[in-house]
Design an enzyme around this catalytic site. Sequence first.
Site, PDB file in Angstrom:
ATOM      1  N   GLU A 142      14.932 -48.315  10.833  1.00  0.00           N
ATOM      2  CA  GLU A 142      16.124 -49.095  10.461  1.00  0.00           C
ATOM      3  C   GLU A 142      17.374 -48.239  10.640  1.00  0.00           C
ATOM      4  O   GLU A 142      17.303 -47.017  10.487  1.00  0.00           O
ATOM      5  CB  GLU A 142      16.066 -49.475   8.971  1.00  0.00           C
ATOM      6  CG  GLU A 142      14.896 -50.318   8.596  1.00  0.00           C
ATOM      7  CD  GLU A 142      14.808 -50.487   7.076  1.00  0.00           C
ATOM      8  OE1 GLU A 142      15.823 -50.334   6.367  1.00  0.00           O
ATOM      9  OE2 GLU A 142      13.699 -50.766   6.604  1.00  0.00           O
ATOM     10  N   LYS A 160      20.479 -46.332   9.407  1.00  0.00           N
ATOM     11  CA  LYS A 160      20.854 -45.772   8.106  1.00  0.00           C
ATOM     12  C   LYS A 160      22.325 -46.105   7.899  1.00  0.00           C
ATOM     13  O   LYS A 160      23.202 -45.624   8.624  1.00  0.00           O
ATOM     14  CB  LYS A 160      20.642 -44.259   8.104  1.00  0.00           C
ATOM     15  CG  LYS A 160      20.959 -43.633   6.767  1.00  0.00           C
ATOM     16  CD  LYS A 160      20.597 -42.162   6.789  1.00  0.00           C
ATOM     17  CE  LYS A 160      20.773 -41.511   5.427  1.00  0.00           C
ATOM     18  NZ  LYS A 160      22.031 -41.809   4.767  1.00  0.00           N
ATOM     19  N   ASP A 197      25.918 -46.043   6.392  1.00  0.00           N
ATOM     20  CA  ASP A 197      26.694 -45.019   5.710  1.00  0.00           C
ATOM     21  C   ASP A 197      27.520 -45.666   4.607  1.00  0.00           C
ATOM     22  O   ASP A 197      28.706 -45.936   4.786  1.00  0.00           O
ATOM     23  CB  ASP A 197      27.580 -44.303   6.728  1.00  0.00           C
ATOM     24  CG  ASP A 197      28.089 -42.993   6.176  1.00  0.00           C
ATOM     25  OD1 ASP A 197      27.607 -42.570   5.112  1.00  0.00           O
ATOM     26  OD2 ASP A 197      28.983 -42.398   6.801  1.00  0.00           O
ATOM     27  N   TYR A 246      17.793 -53.619   1.929  1.00  0.00           N
ATOM     28  CA  TYR A 246      16.692 -53.128   2.764  1.00  0.00           C
ATOM     29  C   TYR A 246      15.419 -52.808   1.992  1.00  0.00           C
ATOM     30  O   TYR A 246      14.447 -52.352   2.569  1.00  0.00           O
ATOM     31  CB  TYR A 246      17.116 -51.888   3.554  1.00  0.00           C
ATOM     32  CG  TYR A 246      17.868 -50.860   2.733  1.00  0.00           C
ATOM     33  CD1 TYR A 246      17.260 -50.180   1.700  1.00  0.00           C
ATOM     34  CD2 TYR A 246      19.213 -50.605   2.994  1.00  0.00           C
ATOM     35  CE1 TYR A 246      17.957 -49.259   0.948  1.00  0.00           C
ATOM     36  CE2 TYR A 246      19.919 -49.679   2.243  1.00  0.00           C
ATOM     37  CZ  TYR A 246      19.289 -49.007   1.223  1.00  0.00           C
ATOM     38  OH  TYR A 246      19.978 -48.105   0.473  1.00  0.00           O
ATOM     39  N   LYS A 254      19.140 -37.937  11.121  1.00  0.00           N
ATOM     40  CA  LYS A 254      20.587 -38.131  11.249  1.00  0.00           C
ATOM     41  C   LYS A 254      21.097 -37.683  12.612  1.00  0.00           C
ATOM     42  O   LYS A 254      20.639 -36.678  13.143  1.00  0.00           O
ATOM     43  CB  LYS A 254      21.309 -37.409  10.113  1.00  0.00           C
ATOM     44  CG  LYS A 254      20.932 -38.067   8.782  1.00  0.00           C
ATOM     45  CD  LYS A 254      21.625 -37.574   7.575  1.00  0.00           C
ATOM     46  CE  LYS A 254      23.080 -37.631   7.503  1.00  0.00           C
ATOM     47  NZ  LYS A 254      23.621 -37.321   6.186  1.00  0.00           N
ATOM     48  N   CYS A 266      63.374 -27.521   8.994  1.00  0.00           N
ATOM     49  CA  CYS A 266      62.953 -28.554   9.933  1.00  0.00           C
ATOM     50  C   CYS A 266      62.979 -28.005  11.367  1.00  0.00           C
ATOM     51  O   CYS A 266      63.997 -27.450  11.800  1.00  0.00           O
ATOM     52  CB  CYS A 266      63.876 -29.761   9.817  1.00  0.00           C
ATOM     53  SG  CYS A 266      63.555 -30.990  11.083  1.00  0.00           S
ATOM     54  N   CYS A 299      66.084 -30.096  13.141  1.00  0.00           N
ATOM     55  CA  CYS A 299      67.500 -30.000  12.770  1.00  0.00           C
ATOM     56  C   CYS A 299      67.827 -28.769  11.941  1.00  0.00           C
ATOM     57  O   CYS A 299      68.994 -28.496  11.657  1.00  0.00           O
ATOM     58  CB  CYS A 299      67.937 -31.255  12.026  1.00  0.00           C
ATOM     59  SG  CYS A 299      67.246 -31.354  10.368  1.00  0.00           S
ATOM     60  N   CYS A 311      61.631 -33.273   5.803  1.00  0.00           N
ATOM     61  CA  CYS A 311      63.014 -32.980   6.130  1.00  0.00           C
ATOM     62  C   CYS A 311      63.810 -34.135   5.545  1.00  0.00           C
ATOM     63  O   CYS A 311      63.496 -35.291   5.786  1.00  0.00           O
ATOM     64  CB  CYS A 311      63.175 -32.927   7.645  1.00  0.00           C
ATOM     65  SG  CYS A 311      64.903 -33.060   8.151  1.00  0.00           S
ATOM     66  N   CYS A 327      68.624 -36.333  11.150  1.00  0.00           N
ATOM     67  CA  CYS A 327      67.725 -35.521  11.984  1.00  0.00           C
ATOM     68  C   CYS A 327      67.237 -36.396  13.150  1.00  0.00           C
ATOM     69  O   CYS A 327      66.704 -37.489  12.937  1.00  0.00           O
ATOM     70  CB  CYS A 327      66.575 -35.049  11.098  1.00  0.00           C
ATOM     71  SG  CYS A 327      65.256 -34.232  11.968  1.00  0.00           S
TER      72      CYS A 327
HETATM   73  S1  IVH Z   1      15.561 -46.744   2.007  1.00  0.00           S
HETATM   74  C1  IVH Z   1      14.016 -43.809  -1.580  1.00  0.00           C
HETATM   75  N1  IVH Z   1      16.899 -47.591   4.039  1.00  0.00           N
HETATM   76  O1  IVH Z   1      20.595 -43.487   2.443  1.00  0.00           O
HETATM   77  C2  IVH Z   1      15.228 -44.323  -0.990  1.00  0.00           C
HETATM   78  N2  IVH Z   1      18.004 -46.158   2.509  1.00  0.00           N
HETATM   79  O2  IVH Z   1      20.541 -40.618   2.292  1.00  0.00           O
HETATM   80  C3  IVH Z   1      14.867 -45.455  -0.089  1.00  0.00           C
HETATM   81  N3  IVH Z   1      20.349 -45.726   3.084  1.00  0.00           N
HETATM   82  O3  IVH Z   1      19.596 -43.292  -0.898  1.00  0.00           O
HETATM   83  C4  IVH Z   1      16.047 -45.873   0.615  1.00  0.00           C
HETATM   84  N4  IVH Z   1      20.418 -46.960   4.884  1.00  0.00           N
HETATM   85  O4  IVH Z   1      21.295 -45.161  -0.207  1.00  0.00           O
HETATM   86  C5  IVH Z   1      16.941 -46.834   2.945  1.00  0.00           C
HETATM   87  N5  IVH Z   1      17.962 -48.461   5.889  1.00  0.00           N
HETATM   88  C6  IVH Z   1      18.004 -47.728   4.800  1.00  0.00           C
HETATM   89  C7  IVH Z   1      19.162 -47.048   4.393  1.00  0.00           C
HETATM   90  C8  IVH Z   1      19.131 -46.258   3.236  1.00  0.00           C
HETATM   91  C9  IVH Z   1      21.113 -46.184   4.093  1.00  0.00           C
HETATM   92  C10 IVH Z   1      20.845 -44.805   2.050  1.00  0.00           C
HETATM   93  C11 IVH Z   1      20.227 -44.963   0.699  1.00  0.00           C
HETATM   94  C12 IVH Z   1      19.577 -43.661   0.431  1.00  0.00           C
HETATM   95  C13 IVH Z   1      20.402 -42.748   1.276  1.00  0.00           C
HETATM   96  C14 IVH Z   1      19.703 -41.450   1.553  1.00  0.00           C
END
Ligand code: IVH
Length: 681
Positions: free
Chosen positions: A124, A126, A128, A234, A322, A416, A419, A434, A439
């Site tokens: 999946e 991740k 942010d 998720y 990552k 500045c 000027c 400034c 200016c």
């Molecule tokens: S599963 C045990 N799935 O990333 C935690 N987490 O850096 C299971 N996060 O704490 C989480 N996308 O807040 C899961 N597709 C995803 C995610 C995800 C972002 C976050 C989540 C987690 C953190 C860890």
Amino acid sequence: MVSNITKTYSTSEIRTLKAKYDKLLSEVSLHDRLYYRENSPRISDFEYDCLKSEMERLREILTVYSVEIKDTAVGDDSNSGFKSFAHLSPMMSLSNTYSREELFQFSNHLEDVLGQRKFSYVIEPKIDGIAINLIYKRGKFFRALTRGNGTLGDDVSANIKTIRGLPLEIENDAEAIEIRGEVYMDKQTFIEINKMREEQELELFANPRNLAAGTLKTLDLDEVIGRDLKLITYAIGHCSEKIGNLQSEVLELLKNLGFASQEKYWIATNIEEAWKCVEELNGMRHTLPYWTDGAVLKVNELQLYETLGATAKSPRWAIAYKFAPERATTRIKNIILQVGRTGIITPVADLESVQLSGTNVSRATLHNADEISKKDIRVGDYVTVEKAGEIIPAIVAVDSTRRSVGSIPFVFPKTCPSCGSQLIRLPGEVAWRCQNLCCLPQIQRRLEHFVSRTAMDIDGLGTAVIEKLMAVKKLNNIADIYRLTFNDLECLEKFGPKSALKILSNIDSSKNRPLWRLIHGFGILGIGEQTAKILASHFHSLDNLIGATPAELEQLNGIGTKLSNAIVAFFREQHNLDILNDLRMFEVVSGDGSLEVAQNQNSKFYAKNFVLTGTLSSMTRQEAIEKIEHLGGNVANAISGRIIILIAGENCGSKLEKAQSLGLEIWNEADLLENLNEGVA
Ligand code: IVH
């Protein structure tokens, strides 16, 4: 992650490692606090992860040598101001890696533990954002908790309920169910918010994750609504009833329950296949509406989770891979000091150009004087440039080993650069300013702002033309624009009679712009487009605004002491009043009402806020805006808590749903036309 300790360490070496570990621990704890509690990290995620992984390596060695050490807890996001409650099952974190090799080691470990048992992976994006736990009881929304310390989380239910489409009831009658997901701000909203802040010369938000985190912990509900947070779910934490066999089924179940769930995910039967999915995600992640900093690999078979277990902080059935931020090494040719419209001096690094994330980077902002001295950035330095989250390139490190012998620290000037006036620092600000209104770069920026599309919209008077006219002393202030003659323009280099006439005609038409454009064009500190509209619809004429008292101003939405002081100070300045008189003389502020919002207080538009969405068939968006504003209404870009009416044209998107969920008044095109007709009569 897994590492093999092959070396033998002496007692003194172990002592050194322990001291190193303790230092890292306190550093990481500081960054945890900045990231989770204050939402203002000082280092990039990548730098943070490097510190953590070095800590992990030392921890492993020290554990083998039976040295007692402290560890960090799961990053704690709790704040006072929110009640905290227990999660029904703990909220853990994920272990992460930037290395393909470690990802394959993770898979080997799974195979070792599971032996003959077959398993597959779900991959999946991740997201942010900020982890959230939504608790439903017997199908009804009960509360939303942040991760907090993993056991207790902050109750942010009120803020979470502003998220469009969040189901308050679900078809699930379990006594209690926890839905886990991520709250985030989409790219578009983040860019728009920063654009507005740029206009107001406010400091830009560094990234959407911190802005979303700060918003989630905001006590002002109106502000939260305006920030338009989003959610993706998720996982299911605790559930008093059985919930299927596979993670992929959970993702579908979440969708069927009415939650926004992962739109894009992959299933792979082995790690090689999983790696291909990770690569595919890397290739397409820029097209997703949210920022992803990696992929999460999860074992798909839920019944294996118990066997696989967890460490104190993270499960062993999942790992985050990552994507390393793109970085490049280059050299600082020069440090340029730019003078902004309001006099702020921004240092910018002029770089030897370098390829980064598919673009040519030759500039990086250095933010302010403190940032330069903290990192000891010098002209001639070799530096690492990073472009994280597709945002502005930043200098993340200086390679002091490659410094030339004669290198000297950069000294931020006291005067500045343009000027020569003394620079000052206003209380609570990091920027040097400034204060000389005469200016030249400031004058030029003010002129550019006045003619810009969001102010008086004078086409043809671009930066280069303004610069040339300033050089021959034909433009010194905004009133001079209306003094320009055919001759002044025609004799400019690369100018013919046709372009001169065109500009003069554009200048002439700008005399009939709505009042808010003029107010915005003045560039008063902190007054952006929205505030200018609020002021115009309240005061109706410039004279009324000039005479406004701070108390009167502060009664308006969004205007506090800081803005009211800036407005009053602007109109107290004789220099500015002289320019306004000149504008009056050129009929820019004429008494014919052309720049004034209609005073028809009975109009259905008067002092109301509107959002336009979708397309209208009888007029363009701009025409609709002008008509609404002419009848005293304000038009905003995004739905916020203060919006009263949404005008929905054809093919309108999410804004309609959001307005419905907020119970706002909604007009279709026919309603709009009818009200416009009444208003005009
Ligand atoms: S599963 C045990 N799935 O990333 C935690 N987490 O850096 C299971 N996060 O704490 C989480 N996308 O807040 C899961 N597709 C995803 C995610 C995800 C972002 C976050 C989540 C987690 C953190 C860890």
